[in-house]
Design a protein around this motif. Structure first.
Motif, PDB file in Angstrom:
ATOM      1  N   LEU A  24       0.832  -1.207   0.000  1.00 29.95           N
ATOM      2  CA  LEU A  24       0.000   0.000   0.000  1.00 29.95           C
ATOM      3  C   LEU A  24       0.865   1.255   0.000  1.00 29.95           C
ATOM      4  CD1 LEU A  24      -2.695  -1.176   2.569  1.00 29.95           C
ATOM      5  CD2 LEU A  24      -3.114  -0.641   0.144  1.00 29.95           C
ATOM      6  N   LEU A  25       1.909   1.240   0.807  1.00 37.26           N
ATOM      7  CA  LEU A  25       2.798   2.392   0.870  1.00 37.26           C
ATOM      8  C   LEU A  25       3.532   2.600  -0.447  1.00 37.26           C
ATOM      9  CD1 LEU A  25       3.984   4.679   2.550  1.00 37.26           C
ATOM     10  CD2 LEU A  25       5.700   3.070   3.379  1.00 37.26           C
ATOM     11  N   SER A  26       4.056   1.518  -1.015  1.00 39.32           N
ATOM     12  CA  SER A  26       4.799   1.653  -2.276  1.00 39.32           C
ATOM     13  C   SER A  26       3.903   2.048  -3.440  1.00 39.32           C
ATOM     14  CB  SER A  26       5.576   0.378  -2.591  1.00 39.32           C
ATOM     15  OG  SER A  26       4.706  -0.676  -2.899  1.00 39.32           O
ATOM     16  N   SER A  27       2.586   1.780  -3.316  1.00 37.26           N
ATOM     17  CA  SER A  27       1.662   2.195  -4.379  1.00 37.26           C
ATOM     18  C   SER A  27       1.170   3.625  -4.168  1.00 37.26           C
ATOM     19  CB  SER A  27       0.476   1.229  -4.470  1.00 37.26           C
ATOM     20  OG  SER A  27      -0.350   1.352  -3.327  1.00 37.26           O
ATOM     21  N   GLY A  28       1.743   4.307  -3.176  1.00 35.38           N
ATOM     22  CA  GLY A  28       1.411   5.715  -2.976  1.00 35.38           C
ATOM     23  C   GLY A  28       0.238   5.971  -2.049  1.00 35.38           C
ATOM     24  N   ASN A  29      -0.091   5.008  -1.200  1.00 33.61           N
ATOM     25  CA  ASN A  29      -1.227   5.168  -0.304  1.00 33.61           C
ATOM     26  C   ASN A  29      -0.798   5.010   1.158  1.00 33.61           C
ATOM     27  OD1 ASN A  29      -3.739   5.338   0.848  1.00 33.61           O
ATOM     28  ND2 ASN A  29      -4.705   3.907  -0.578  1.00 33.61           N
ATOM     29  N   PRO A  30      -0.065   6.017   1.697  1.00 31.26           N
ATOM     30  CA  PRO A  30       0.402   5.899   3.078  1.00 31.26           C
ATOM     31  C   PRO A  30      -0.737   5.821   4.098  1.00 31.26           C
ATOM     32  CG  PRO A  30       0.827   8.107   2.243  1.00 31.26           C
ATOM     33  CD  PRO A  30       0.361   7.266   1.082  1.00 31.26           C
ATOM     34  N   ALA A  31      -1.852   6.489   3.831  1.00 26.02           N
ATOM     35  CA  ALA A  31      -2.983   6.449   4.767  1.00 26.02           C
ATOM     36  C   ALA A  31      -3.520   5.028   4.915  1.00 26.02           C
ATOM     37  CB  ALA A  31      -4.093   7.398   4.312  1.00 26.02           C
ATOM     38  N   ALA A  32      -3.618   4.297   3.807  1.00 20.94           N
ATOM     39  CA  ALA A  32      -4.094   2.907   3.860  1.00 20.94           C
ATOM     40  C   ALA A  32      -3.080   2.010   4.575  1.00 20.94           C
ATOM     41  CB  ALA A  32      -4.378   2.387   2.456  1.00 20.94           C
ATOM     42  N   ALA A  33      -1.788   2.285   4.373  1.00 17.32           N
ATOM     43  CA  ALA A  33      -0.754   1.498   5.061  1.00 17.32           C
ATOM     44  C   ALA A  33      -0.842   1.728   6.569  1.00 17.32           C
ATOM     45  CB  ALA A  33       0.634   1.885   4.546  1.00 17.32           C
ATOM     46  N   ILE A  34      -1.065   2.968   6.969  1.00 20.20           N
ATOM     47  CA  ILE A  34      -1.206   3.300   8.392  1.00 20.20           C
ATOM     48  C   ILE A  34      -2.424   2.586   8.964  1.00 20.20           C
ATOM     49  CG2 ILE A  34      -1.733   5.176  10.015  1.00 20.20           C
ATOM     50  CD1 ILE A  34      -0.031   6.988   8.064  1.00 20.20           C
ATOM     51  N   GLU A  35      -3.529   2.620   8.237  1.00 20.92           N
ATOM     52  CA  GLU A  35      -4.755   1.952   8.683  1.00 20.92           C
ATOM     53  C   GLU A  35      -4.543   0.446   8.821  1.00 20.92           C
ATOM     54  OE1 GLU A  35      -8.457   1.360  10.119  1.00 20.92           O
ATOM     55  OE2 GLU A  35      -7.510   3.315   9.783  1.00 20.92           O
ATOM     56  N   CYS A  36      -3.789  -0.129   7.895  1.00 17.00           N
ATOM     57  CA  CYS A  36      -3.504  -1.565   7.910  1.00 17.00           C
ATOM     58  C   CYS A  36      -2.729  -1.961   9.176  1.00 17.00           C
ATOM     59  CB  CYS A  36      -2.705  -1.926   6.655  1.00 17.00           C
ATOM     60  SG  CYS A  36      -2.281  -3.654   6.493  1.00 17.00           S
ATOM     61  N   LEU A  37      -1.822  -1.098   9.610  1.00 11.51           N
ATOM     62  CA  LEU A  37      -0.977  -1.396  10.764  1.00 11.51           C
ATOM     63  C   LEU A  37      -1.568  -0.906  12.083  1.00 11.51           C
ATOM     64  CD1 LEU A  37       2.469  -0.450   9.172  1.00 11.51           C
ATOM     65  CD2 LEU A  37       1.637  -2.755   9.672  1.00 11.51           C
ATOM     66  N   ASN A  38      -2.468   0.059  12.004  1.00  8.71           N
ATOM     67  CA  ASN A  38      -3.050   0.658  13.206  1.00  8.71           C
ATOM     68  C   ASN A  38      -3.774  -0.392  14.045  1.00  8.71           C
ATOM     69  OD1 ASN A  38      -2.896   3.113  14.439  1.00  8.71           O
ATOM     70  ND2 ASN A  38      -4.619   4.015  13.350  1.00  8.71           N
ATOM     71  N   GLY A  39      -3.607  -0.328  15.358  1.00  9.26           N
ATOM     72  CA  GLY A  39      -4.289  -1.256  16.257  1.00  9.26           C
ATOM     73  C   GLY A  39      -3.603  -2.598  16.405  1.00  9.26           C
ATOM     74  N   LYS A  40      -2.520  -2.798  15.698  1.00 11.62           N
ATOM     75  CA  LYS A  40      -1.765  -4.051  15.782  1.00 11.62           C
ATOM     76  C   LYS A  40      -0.617  -3.878  16.783  1.00 11.62           C
ATOM     77  CE  LYS A  40      -3.584  -6.136  12.019  1.00 11.62           C
ATOM     78  NZ  LYS A  40      -4.989  -5.868  12.020  1.00 11.62           N
ATOM     79  N   THR A  41      -0.199  -4.955  17.389  1.00 16.40           N
ATOM     80  CA  THR A  41       1.027  -4.953  18.175  1.00 16.40           C
ATOM     81  C   THR A  41       2.145  -5.176  17.165  1.00 16.40           C
ATOM     82  OG1 THR A  41      -0.114  -5.857  20.086  1.00 16.40           O
ATOM     83  CG2 THR A  41       2.285  -6.068  20.046  1.00 16.40           C
ATOM     84  N   LEU A  42       2.943  -4.144  16.937  1.00 13.65           N
ATOM     85  CA  LEU A  42       3.898  -4.163  15.844  1.00 13.65           C
ATOM     86  C   LEU A  42       5.245  -4.761  16.235  1.00 13.65           C
ATOM     87  CD1 LEU A  42       3.190  -0.606  14.373  1.00 13.65           C
ATOM     88  CD2 LEU A  42       2.263  -2.807  13.616  1.00 13.65           C
ATOM     89  N   SER A  43       5.830  -5.468  15.270  1.00 13.12           N
ATOM     90  CA  SER A  43       7.188  -5.991  15.384  1.00 13.12           C
ATOM     91  C   SER A  43       8.152  -4.891  14.941  1.00 13.12           C
ATOM     92  CB  SER A  43       7.348  -7.199  14.458  1.00 13.12           C
ATOM     93  OG  SER A  43       7.210  -6.774  13.109  1.00 13.12           O
ATOM     94  N   LEU A  44       9.425  -5.201  14.919  1.00 11.18           N
ATOM     95  CA  LEU A  44      10.433  -4.269  14.439  1.00 11.18           C
ATOM     96  C   LEU A  44      10.087  -3.773  13.033  1.00 11.18           C
ATOM     97  CD1 LEU A  44      13.852  -3.623  14.998  1.00 11.18           C
ATOM     98  CD2 LEU A  44      13.714  -4.830  12.856  1.00 11.18           C
ATOM     99  N   ASP A  45       9.832  -4.700  12.104  1.00 11.78           N
ATOM    100  CA  ASP A  45       9.506  -4.314  10.728  1.00 11.78           C
ATOM    101  C   ASP A  45       8.217  -3.499  10.660  1.00 11.78           C
ATOM    102  OD1 ASP A  45      11.781  -5.610   9.841  1.00 11.78           O
ATOM    103  OD2 ASP A  45      10.723  -7.404   9.195  1.00 11.78           O
ATOM    104  N   GLY A  46       7.236  -3.864  11.471  1.00 13.91           N
ATOM    105  CA  GLY A  46       5.979  -3.120  11.505  1.00 13.91           C
ATOM    106  C   GLY A  46       6.174  -1.691  11.975  1.00 13.91           C
TER     107      GLY A  46
END
Length: 165
Positions: A24-46
């Protein structure tokens, strides 16, 4: 029900989620990438991906909001000196772009870690950033440099070579 971590409403990110957010980020949609990760317990890569998405969404000036994700990624790197150096380098670069007075200290720390890890390319890259810390970078150069760094880091554990010229 509860998630396996015992935290209601929070799920750990996995390779599929991080991959989807990266796409999503590489396709130019940072907002969608943020939404995809939001609310998750993130790892280092996340955390690194979230930092990049927040930065990209904010535009050329970046955002201090990304800094908390660099700090979390530093903790997630654990005792892995190579990962610690890579995260500290990205964190230092962000601080530098935000004209934060702690940027030089963070970059010097990244350089020390890269030296401990024997990563000569990272040492040279940090040295070039420190040498040019007073100069203003064009936003195009900033974005291209950071995007290349994060994509290479998230894609593999292979060494990343940075060249200035």
């Amino acid at each position: 029900g509860q998630s396996p971590t015992g935290l209601e409403g929070h799920q750990s990110d996995d390779a599929q989620t991080v991959g989807q957010a990266a796409q999503l980020l590489s396709s130019g949609n940072p907002a969608a990438a943020i939404e995809c990760l939001n609310g998750k317990t993130l790892s280092l890569d996340g955390h690194l991906l979230m930092a990049e998405a927040l930065w990209t969404q904010a535009g050329p000036g970046g955002t201090r909001e990304s800094l908390k994700h660099y700090e979390a990624a530093e903790l997630a790197a654990g005792a892995d000196v190579s990962k610690q150096a890579a995260v500290a380098l990205g964190h230092g670069w962000a601080l530098l772009q935000l004209k934060d007075p702690s940027a030089n200290r963070k970059l010097a720390f990244a350089r020390d870690l890269a030296q401990k890890d024997g990563n000569l390319a990272a040492i040279d890259f940090v040295d070039s950033l420190l040498e040019n810390a007073e100069q203003t970078y064009s936003s195009t150069t900033e974005e291209a440099t950071w995007a290349a760094f994060v994509k290479a880091y998230v894609a593999s554990d292979e060494p990343v070579v940075f060249m200035c010229g």
